[in-house]
Design a protein around this motif. Structure first.
Motif, PDB file in Angstrom:
ATOM      1  N   MET A   1       1.001  -1.436   0.088  1.00 39.61           N
ATOM      2  CA  MET A   1      -0.323   0.559   0.176  1.00 39.61           C
ATOM      3  C   MET A   1       0.731   1.176  -0.490  1.00 39.61           C
ATOM      4  SD  MET A   1      -2.800  -1.470   2.407  1.00 39.61           S
ATOM      5  CE  MET A   1      -3.313   0.553   2.096  1.00 39.61           C
ATOM      6  N   LYS A   2       1.772   1.197   0.662  1.00 38.77           N
ATOM      7  CA  LYS A   2       2.855   2.737   0.738  1.00 38.77           C
ATOM      8  C   LYS A   2       3.208   2.462  -0.686  1.00 38.77           C
ATOM      9  CE  LYS A   2       6.360   4.288   3.345  1.00 38.77           C
ATOM     10  NZ  LYS A   2       7.607   3.835   4.610  1.00 38.77           N
ATOM     11  N   GLN A   3       3.817   1.917  -1.265  1.00 38.67           N
ATOM     12  CA  GLN A   3       4.071   1.552  -2.763  1.00 38.67           C
ATOM     13  C   GLN A   3       3.292   2.190  -4.089  1.00 38.67           C
ATOM     14  OE1 GLN A   3       7.841   1.255  -3.396  1.00 38.67           O
ATOM     15  NE2 GLN A   3       7.102   1.464  -5.562  1.00 38.67           N
ATOM     16  N   GLN A   4       2.125   1.694  -3.497  1.00 42.43           N
ATOM     17  CA  GLN A   4       0.843   2.776  -4.277  1.00 42.43           C
ATOM     18  C   GLN A   4       0.965   3.656  -3.760  1.00 42.43           C
ATOM     19  OE1 GLN A   4      -2.689  -0.036  -3.941  1.00 42.43           O
ATOM     20  NE2 GLN A   4      -1.543  -1.863  -4.842  1.00 42.43           N
ATOM     21  N   ARG A   5       1.398   4.419  -3.224  1.00 49.18           N
ATOM     22  CA  ARG A   5       0.188   5.321  -2.707  1.00 49.18           C
ATOM     23  C   ARG A   5       2.256   6.340  -3.321  1.00 49.18           C
ATOM     24  NH1 ARG A   5      -0.799   3.990   2.791  1.00 49.18           N
ATOM     25  NH2 ARG A   5       1.519   3.935   3.126  1.00 49.18           N
ATOM     26  N   LYS A   6       3.271   6.211  -3.191  1.00 47.12           N
ATOM     27  CA  LYS A   6       3.843   6.593  -3.700  1.00 47.12           C
ATOM     28  C   LYS A   6       3.899   6.719  -5.670  1.00 47.12           C
ATOM     29  CE  LYS A   6       7.916   5.799  -0.358  1.00 47.12           C
ATOM     30  NZ  LYS A   6       8.984   4.902  -0.462  1.00 47.12           N
ATOM     31  N   ASP A   7       3.324   5.871  -6.140  1.00 45.49           N
ATOM     32  CA  ASP A   7       3.018   5.518  -7.717  1.00 45.49           C
ATOM     33  C   ASP A   7       2.428   6.569  -7.755  1.00 45.49           C
ATOM     34  OD1 ASP A   7       5.230   3.836  -7.266  1.00 45.49           O
ATOM     35  OD2 ASP A   7       4.042   1.953  -7.626  1.00 45.49           O
ATOM     36  N   ALA A   8       1.554   6.571  -7.070  1.00 49.94           N
ATOM     37  CA  ALA A   8       0.474   7.253  -7.401  1.00 49.94           C
ATOM     38  C   ALA A   8       0.431   9.199  -7.374  1.00 49.94           C
ATOM     39  CB  ALA A   8      -0.972   7.239  -6.445  1.00 49.94           C
ATOM     40  N   LYS A   9       1.283   9.377  -6.475  1.00 53.20           N
ATOM     41  CA  LYS A   9       2.377  10.833  -5.820  1.00 53.20           C
ATOM     42  C   LYS A   9       3.040  11.153  -6.897  1.00 53.20           C
ATOM     43  CE  LYS A   9       3.964  13.051  -2.782  1.00 53.20           C
ATOM     44  NZ  LYS A   9       4.726  13.540  -1.148  1.00 53.20           N
ATOM     45  N   ARG A  10       3.874   9.855  -7.319  1.00 52.56           N
ATOM     46  CA  ARG A  10       4.639  10.187  -8.863  1.00 52.56           C
ATOM     47  C   ARG A  10       3.644  10.800  -9.886  1.00 52.56           C
ATOM     48  NH1 ARG A  10       6.162   6.742 -12.398  1.00 52.56           N
ATOM     49  NH2 ARG A  10       5.350   5.181 -11.219  1.00 52.56           N
ATOM     50  N   ARG A  11       2.090  10.229 -10.165  1.00 58.84           N
ATOM     51  CA  ARG A  11       1.674   9.812 -11.520  1.00 58.84           C
ATOM     52  C   ARG A  11       2.276  11.687 -11.552  1.00 58.84           C
ATOM     53  NH1 ARG A  11       0.314   4.380 -11.098  1.00 58.84           N
ATOM     54  NH2 ARG A  11      -1.463   5.108  -9.437  1.00 58.84           N
ATOM     55  N   VAL A  12       0.826  11.735 -10.513  1.00 58.77           N
ATOM     56  CA  VAL A  12      -0.015  13.041 -10.233  1.00 58.77           C
ATOM     57  C   VAL A  12       1.374  14.022 -10.604  1.00 58.77           C
ATOM     58  CG1 VAL A  12      -0.468  14.802  -8.918  1.00 58.77           C
ATOM     59  CG2 VAL A  12      -1.126  12.596  -8.678  1.00 58.77           C
ATOM     60  N   ALA A  13       2.417  14.256  -9.989  1.00 57.50           N
ATOM     61  CA  ALA A  13       3.893  14.575 -10.475  1.00 57.50           C
ATOM     62  C   ALA A  13       4.345  14.785 -12.145  1.00 57.50           C
ATOM     63  CB  ALA A  13       4.777  14.784  -9.341  1.00 57.50           C
ATOM     64  N   GLU A  14       3.724  13.860 -12.241  1.00 57.38           N
ATOM     65  CA  GLU A  14       4.351  13.839 -14.005  1.00 57.38           C
ATOM     66  C   GLU A  14       3.348  14.980 -15.224  1.00 57.38           C
ATOM     67  OE1 GLU A  14       5.706   9.618 -14.542  1.00 57.38           O
ATOM     68  OE2 GLU A  14       7.346  10.421 -13.967  1.00 57.38           O
ATOM     69  N   SER A  15       1.822  14.255 -14.410  1.00 54.38           N
ATOM     70  CA  SER A  15       0.745  14.702 -15.345  1.00 54.38           C
ATOM     71  C   SER A  15       0.466  16.247 -14.935  1.00 54.38           C
ATOM     72  CB  SER A  15      -0.112  14.174 -15.050  1.00 54.38           C
ATOM     73  OG  SER A  15      -0.371  14.093 -13.849  1.00 54.38           O
ATOM     74  N   SER A  16       1.154  16.778 -13.625  1.00 51.47           N
ATOM     75  CA  SER A  16       1.155  18.054 -13.654  1.00 51.47           C
ATOM     76  C   SER A  16       1.556  19.383 -14.494  1.00 51.47           C
ATOM     77  CB  SER A  16       1.644  18.637 -12.439  1.00 51.47           C
ATOM     78  OG  SER A  16       3.198  18.623 -12.030  1.00 51.47           O
ATOM     79  N   MET A  17       0.833  20.859 -14.478  1.00 52.45           N
ATOM     80  CA  MET A  17       0.952  21.541 -15.244  1.00 52.45           C
ATOM     81  C   MET A  17       2.831  21.809 -15.831  1.00 52.45           C
ATOM     82  SD  MET A  17      -0.076  23.289 -17.642  1.00 52.45           S
ATOM     83  CE  MET A  17      -1.800  23.096 -17.213  1.00 52.45           C
ATOM     84  N   SER A  18       3.549  22.391 -14.388  1.00 46.77           N
ATOM     85  CA  SER A  18       4.827  22.429 -14.378  1.00 46.77           C
ATOM     86  C   SER A  18       5.648  21.519 -15.096  1.00 46.77           C
ATOM     87  CB  SER A  18       5.171  22.866 -12.868  1.00 46.77           C
ATOM     88  OG  SER A  18       4.081  23.387 -11.969  1.00 46.77           O
ATOM     89  N   ALA A  19       5.062  19.901 -15.154  1.00 42.33           N
ATOM     90  CA  ALA A  19       5.866  19.290 -15.507  1.00 42.33           C
ATOM     91  C   ALA A  19       6.209  19.216 -16.958  1.00 42.33           C
ATOM     92  CB  ALA A  19       5.588  17.772 -15.396  1.00 42.33           C
ATOM     93  N   ARG A  20       4.852  19.477 -17.893  1.00 45.59           N
ATOM     94  CA  ARG A  20       4.425  19.507 -18.926  1.00 45.59           C
ATOM     95  C   ARG A  20       5.315  21.337 -19.558  1.00 45.59           C
ATOM     96  NH1 ARG A  20      -2.153  18.344 -18.695  1.00 45.59           N
ATOM     97  NH2 ARG A  20      -2.889  16.558 -18.076  1.00 45.59           N
ATOM     98  N   LEU A  21       5.062  21.541 -18.451  1.00 48.60           N
ATOM     99  CA  LEU A  21       5.156  23.164 -19.096  1.00 48.60           C
ATOM    100  C   LEU A  21       7.500  23.075 -19.054  1.00 48.60           C
ATOM    101  CD1 LEU A  21       3.134  25.781 -17.232  1.00 48.60           C
ATOM    102  CD2 LEU A  21       3.503  25.030 -20.524  1.00 48.60           C
ATOM    103  N   GLY A  22       7.463  22.090 -18.418  1.00 52.71           N
ATOM    104  CA  GLY A  22       9.328  21.977 -18.221  1.00 52.71           C
ATOM    105  C   GLY A  22       9.691  22.743 -16.939  1.00 52.71           C
ATOM    106  N   VAL A  23       8.990  23.368 -16.357  1.00 57.31           N
ATOM    107  CA  VAL A  23       9.019  23.496 -14.885  1.00 57.31           C
ATOM    108  C   VAL A  23       9.430  23.523 -13.246  1.00 57.31           C
ATOM    109  CG1 VAL A  23       8.693  25.989 -12.848  1.00 57.31           C
ATOM    110  CG2 VAL A  23       7.208  26.164 -15.381  1.00 57.31           C
TER     111      VAL A  23
END
Length: 383
Positions: A1-23
């Motif tokens: 469950m801890k690893q699943q939470r880490k993976d979900a947090k990583r997916r949210v960070a990669e799909s954020s607007m900042s990541a798309r804009l390169g910020v």
């Protein structure tokens, strides 16, 4: 469950607007959060719980060029008699006024040195340096302009005589799209560069097309009759020899709608749709900058506390219903009553719904083609 939470947090960070804009989203402090296009803070105090600021990683962190600034002497809303003429102003942090060039007379290529914050306006400003003379100046930074870009002004042909503007700007077009020996260049890259027939309509249209491909870029300043219809513009002048006065706040832009003839001498005026929805006539020899004004997220910021408003020079406001009858038209009475009257200012003028100027069709501003839509629901969406 801890690893699943880490993976979900990583997916949210990669799909954020900042990541798309390169910020970069790396937190500089455990109390600073950079998500999407805003910067928020961990609410360790009440003053920063609701604080939200736009992300501007590209801004210069140092001070301005001292020679391009003057000291701001605040009047706190008082006139030369010492009487308060504008209420709610006073105090604030010390500022220096940035001398922004709204004329753009200097021709030639200018390189953007950096993008800076201006405490006197909502938009950002760009420090540009002439490639030949080395002269520095400030201009309004359009959206997307970054350090290292090149901007240019094509206004030099208008200075001296506004009536000869069309001829002089056509000379500018010929100068830009001509080969070193003076023969105009062809638009087809595969075709050999041969001279076109002088005075032909096809060669002039090709020259104008080549000129527009080079000149219609964010930050360039050129006359309206050289800008294609549908282009977004800002920093619009109202006089062929005057400074830019319209569309200068953060995130605003105008749009060139059409050209029309008012005096019977060709397309003498351009129809420009302003940010309020108003369409007005502007002489086609006036100039404008290409693009949208920077810092478009300025309207979505939150100050977070009353002290930050005091830093900006804003003093507290008192409601009219909380005053006495001798101090405000809404004052006096029992409870929160404003005496069954329409909202008025402290001077007795109507505050909401009253027209601020005459319509253009009935003895008012003849340069207004279509009025701005009224936002009170009665004339919403109607001219």
């Amino acid at each position: 469950m801890k690893q699943q939470r880490k993976d979900a947090k990583r997916r949210v960070a990669e799909s954020s607007m900042s990541a798309r804009l390169g910020v970069a989203t790396n937190t500089t402090s455990p109390f600073v959060r950079k998500d999407r296009q805003f910067k928020t803070y961990k609410p360790i105090t009440r003053s920063i719980r609701w604080l939200r600021q736009p992300l501007n990683e590209h801004l210069h962190s140092g001070g301005p060029v001292r020679a391009l600034t003057i000291a701001k002497r605040s009047t706190a809303g008082r006139n030369h008699h010492g009487r308060v003429t504008v209420r709610g102003r006073g105090g604030g942090h010390r500022r220096r006024i940035r001398l922004v060039d709204f004329y753009r007379w200097e021709s030639g290529e200018q390189e953007v040195v950096r993008i800076e914050y201006d405490p006197g306006r909502s938009a950002h400003i760009a420090l540009v340096q002439h490639k030949l003379t080395g002269a520095q100046s400030y201009i309004l930074a359009p959206d997307g302009l970054r350090a290292g870009d090149t901007v240019q002004s094509y206004r030099q042909g208008i200075k001296g005589d506004a009536a000869k503007a069309a001829t002089s700007t056509s000379n500018v077009v010929d100068e830009i799209v001509s080969s070193p020996d003076g023969t105009p260049l062809s638009t087809d890259p595969a075709a050999p560069q041969t001279a076109a027939a002088p005075g032909s309509a096809s060669s002039s249209s090709l020259d104008l097309g080549i000129f527009r491909t080079q000149a219609i870029r964010p930050g360039n300043f050129l006359p309206l009759h050289l800008i294609p219809i549908g282009t977004t513009i800002h920093s619009i002048t109202m006089h062929p020899l005057g400074p830019a006065k319209m569309v200068r706040s953060a995130g605003t832009f105008g749009q060139l709608v059409a050209f029309s003839a008012r005096t019977g001498a060709g397309e003498s005026h351009a129809q420009v749709r302003l940010q309020s929805g108003e369409v007005r006539l502007i002489p086609s020899t006036c100039c404008a900058a290409i693009g949208t004004v920077s810092n478009k997220d300025h309207q979505h910021r939150r100050l977070g506390k009353a002290g930050r408003s005091r830093w900006l020079g804003r003093r507290p406001k008192v409601r009219g219903v909380a005053m006495n009858a001798c101090d405000h038209p809404h004052g006096g009475g029992r409870g929160k009553s404003k005496s069954n009257m329409h909202p008025r200012s402290i001077y007795g003028h109507l505050t909401k719904g009253a027209r601020t100027r005459k319509p253009g069709t009935r003895g008012g501003n003849q340069m207004v083609v279509r009025e701005r839509p009224r936002r009170n629901g009665k004339r919403l969406g109607k001219p």
